[in-house]
Scaffold this active site. Structure first.
Site, short mmCIF file in Angstrom:
data_model
loop_
_atom_site.label_atom_id
_atom_site.label_comp_id
_atom_site.label_asym_id
_atom_site.label_seq_id
_atom_site.Cartn_x
_atom_site.Cartn_y
_atom_site.Cartn_z
N LYS A 134 0.86 -1.19 0.00
CA LYS A 134 0.00 0.00 0.00
C LYS A 134 0.89 1.22 0.00
O LYS A 134 2.04 1.16 0.46
CB LYS A 134 -0.88 -0.01 1.25
CG LYS A 134 -2.15 0.82 1.13
CD LYS A 134 -3.26 0.10 0.42
CE LYS A 134 -4.41 1.04 0.13
NZ LYS A 134 -5.59 0.33 -0.39
N ASP A 174 -6.98 4.29 -4.68
CA ASP A 174 -7.67 4.15 -3.38
C ASP A 174 -8.28 5.52 -3.11
O ASP A 174 -8.49 6.29 -4.07
CB ASP A 174 -6.66 3.72 -2.28
CG ASP A 174 -7.34 3.34 -0.97
OD1 ASP A 174 -7.93 2.25 -0.90
OD2 ASP A 174 -7.31 4.12 0.00
P1 NDP Z 1 -12.96 7.71 -2.98
O1 NDP Z 1 -11.88 8.70 -2.78
O2 NDP Z 1 -13.51 7.48 -4.34
O3 NDP Z 1 -14.18 8.05 -2.01
C1 NDP Z 1 -14.02 8.11 -0.65
C2 NDP Z 1 -15.33 8.52 -0.01
O4 NDP Z 1 -15.23 8.38 1.40
C3 NDP Z 1 -15.69 9.98 -0.28
O5 NDP Z 1 -17.07 10.11 -0.28
C4 NDP Z 1 -15.08 10.68 0.94
O6 NDP Z 1 -15.66 11.91 1.27
C5 NDP Z 1 -15.35 9.65 2.02
N1 NDP Z 1 -14.34 9.80 3.08
C6 NDP Z 1 -13.00 9.65 2.93
N2 NDP Z 1 -12.40 9.88 4.11
C7 NDP Z 1 -13.37 10.19 4.98
C8 NDP Z 1 -13.38 10.53 6.35
N3 NDP Z 1 -12.24 10.59 7.06
N4 NDP Z 1 -14.58 10.76 6.95
C9 NDP Z 1 -15.74 10.70 6.23
N5 NDP Z 1 -15.79 10.39 4.91
C10 NDP Z 1 -14.62 10.14 4.32
O7 NDP Z 1 -12.39 6.34 -2.35
P2 NDP Z 1 -12.84 4.86 -2.64
O8 NDP Z 1 -14.31 4.79 -2.85
O9 NDP Z 1 -11.93 4.30 -3.65
O10 NDP Z 1 -12.45 4.14 -1.26
C11 NDP Z 1 -13.37 4.07 -0.15
C12 NDP Z 1 -12.92 2.96 0.79
O11 NDP Z 1 -12.87 1.71 0.08
C13 NDP Z 1 -11.53 3.13 1.41
O12 NDP Z 1 -11.52 2.56 2.70
C14 NDP Z 1 -10.65 2.29 0.49
O13 NDP Z 1 -9.45 1.87 1.13
C15 NDP Z 1 -11.59 1.12 0.23
N6 NDP Z 1 -11.27 0.34 -0.95
C16 NDP Z 1 -11.21 0.91 -2.20
C17 NDP Z 1 -10.93 0.15 -3.30
C18 NDP Z 1 -11.00 0.69 -4.68
O14 NDP Z 1 -10.95 -0.13 -5.62
N7 NDP Z 1 -11.13 1.97 -4.89
C19 NDP Z 1 -10.57 -1.28 -3.16
C20 NDP Z 1 -10.75 -1.81 -1.82
C21 NDP Z 1 -11.04 -1.00 -0.77
P3 NDP Z 1 -14.87 13.28 0.99
O15 NDP Z 1 -14.90 13.44 -0.50
O16 NDP Z 1 -15.59 14.33 1.74
O17 NDP Z 1 -13.46 13.06 1.52
#
Ligand code: NDP
Length: 453
Positions: A134, A174
């Protein structure tokens, strides 16, 4: 298990955890992730002394290496800015390091070590030959212009390129790293190395990307939940589903819930959540995809556009639902929120985000006996299709959407069945223990074969 073995297991477990805490002070997320896994693994290896003798879990809890570097870049006003970059190459026992890059102000070594550790088990569960890694940076893409993001990505890759390679370490996206960032990163890698190889996954379709990769994590999470429901003779039809996040994972989870006849009623971001009791249909989801990926706005705008919805500060776990899909970030469900979900009749949780439930919350779900799928199992669909993107790049071929969706479904079913195999208890499946043990076995076998490495 006999009383003697249980006593000895507790003693070994405590000694192991004390060691992890001592060596990783100020790394709460990493200690949390290791503790959650160790609590499942120690009972499993209690009567298998070779794992103790060879210090397998002790070695698994130590990354192969950590690279930390300076990332200088220039903002649109001409100011020089400085960020910290990381790549945690956690474990390559069963394949090259594989895992995403996260750009978010909260990124630090503890967060990336927890993610790399979890990734090792997750990648093993997929059945594909991928080790765990990561990386990322404390850079915040929010509010930055496309040119600023490009300059940052180019600077980040100018150091990262020497540590990665298509057979060494293959990063992906991510939080904060989507199609735009992967394009900038891949462009810079290609320019420095003068080679067109599959060194990143999540690439655009024009330059070696795979169909379904964008959708895979969200779809896979829902497929996993569907497998759990089918296992107890149930399904998504007419279920009310609460989803957190509004990024890549959350959006495509909502889409698949709709496809399977459920009704998703919430989405969130770091400012709050929207509740739409009428359901978030495809037209509304298209609005969210444009809002988040093109206009880069806030989820509150959804409630301005759709009068059926209301915006609230905080997290969505107080909304009554049958199923909850946390898809935003780590530790977004605490013990009290888990209790609220259970008290409101929630029957199933599948974690789209990584480690979204804290240890107290997990205890609440486990004690309530509801369906609970930990992230390393439930969200493995993303990295699984990344693995398929690597295969397509190596073979210089492109599979169609139907083929990839079938493969994704098959992999999620395979992970589900492994969890059942190792997590079956008298009258229920402990998916947490099942995922931890099934993920552990393959990595441990490889490490045993290698001797003291
Ligand atoms: P994105 O950046 O596309 O979206 C993240 C979302 O989560 C946004 O809506 C963001 O809101 C919100 N968010 C992030 N940090 C916080 C926080 N501290 N408090 C509240 N809301 C928060 O990321 P992904 O959808 O790609 O990833 C989401 C999760 O899924 C993560 O845990 C990631 O590790 C996991 N994941 C992702 C994969 C992938 O293929 N993308 C694969 C496996 C796991 P805001 O815009 O306001 O920050």
């Amino acid at each position: 298990m006999s009383k003697n073995i249980t006593g000895a297991t507790d003693k070994y477990l405590q000694r192991f955890l004390n060691g992890v805490e001592k060596r990783n002070q100020n790394e709460p997320e990493f200690i949390q992730a290791v503790s959650e896994v160790a609590e499942s693994i120690f009972p499993y290896i209690a009567d298998k002394p070779i794992y103790h003798e060879m210090q397998i879990l002790e070695r698994m809890a130590e990354p192969d290496r950590v690279v930390m570097f300076r990332v200088p870049w220039t903002d649109d006003e001409g100011n020089i800015r400085n960020q910290r970059g990381y790549r945690v190459q956690f474990n390559s026992s069963i394949g090259p390091y594989k895992g995403g890059l996260r750009f978010h102000p909260s990124v630090n070594l503890s967060v990336l070590k927890f993610l790399g550790f979890e990734q090792t088990f997750k990648n093993s569960l997929t059945g594909l030959p991928m080790g765990g890694g990561k990386g990322g940076s404390d850079f915040n893409p929010k509010g930055k212009s496309d040119n600023e993001v490009m300059r940052f990505c180019q600077s980040f890759m100018t150091e990262l390129y020497r540590h990665i390679g298509e057979d060494t370490d293959i990063p992906a996206g991510d939080i904060g790293v989507g199609a735009r960032e992967i394009g900038f990163l891949f462009g810079q890698y290609k320019r420095i190395e003068n080679r067109f190889v599959g060194v990143l996954t999540g690439k655009g379709m024009a330059f070696g990307g795979s169909k379904i990769r964008t959708e895979a994590t969200g779809y896979g999470t829902v497929y996993f939940m569907q497998n759990m429901l089918e296992h107890v003779s149930d399904g998504f039809k007419d279920k009310t589903v609460v989803v957190s996040g509004s990024g890549n994972v959350a959006s495509y989870a909502v889409q698949k819930v709709n496809d399977l006849g459920g009704k998703a009623v919430t989405l969130s971001d770091s400012s709050g959540f929207i509740h739409d009791p009428d359901g978030i249909d495809q037209e509304k989801l298209d609005f969210v995809l444009d809002l988040k990926n093109v206009r880069r706005g806030r989820i509150s705008e959804y409630a301005d556009k759709y009068k059926s919805a209301t915006f609230h500060e905080g997290r969505p776990w107080g909304v009554k639902c049958d199923i909850a899909l946390p898809c935003a970030t780590q530790n977004e469900i605490n013990g009290d929120e888990a209790k609220t979900l259970v008290d409101n009749g929630c029957m199933g949780i599948a974690e789209g985000a990584n480690m979204p439930t804290d240890l107290t919350g997990i205890g609440v779900f486990q004690n309530a006996g509801i369906l609970y799928a930990p992230s390393k199992a439930a969200n493995a669909g993303g990295v699984a299709v990344s693995g398929l993107e690597m295969s397509q790049n190596s073979a210089r071929i492109a599979w169609d959407e139907e083929e990839l969706d079938q493969r994704l479904k098959g992999i999620m079913k395979g992970i589900h069945d492994s969890c059942v195999q190792y997590g079956q208890q008298d009258d229920r499946v402990d998916y947490l223990a099942g995922a931890n043990i099934a993920g552990f076995i393959k990595v441990a076998e490889a490490m045993l074969s290698y001797g003291h490495t």
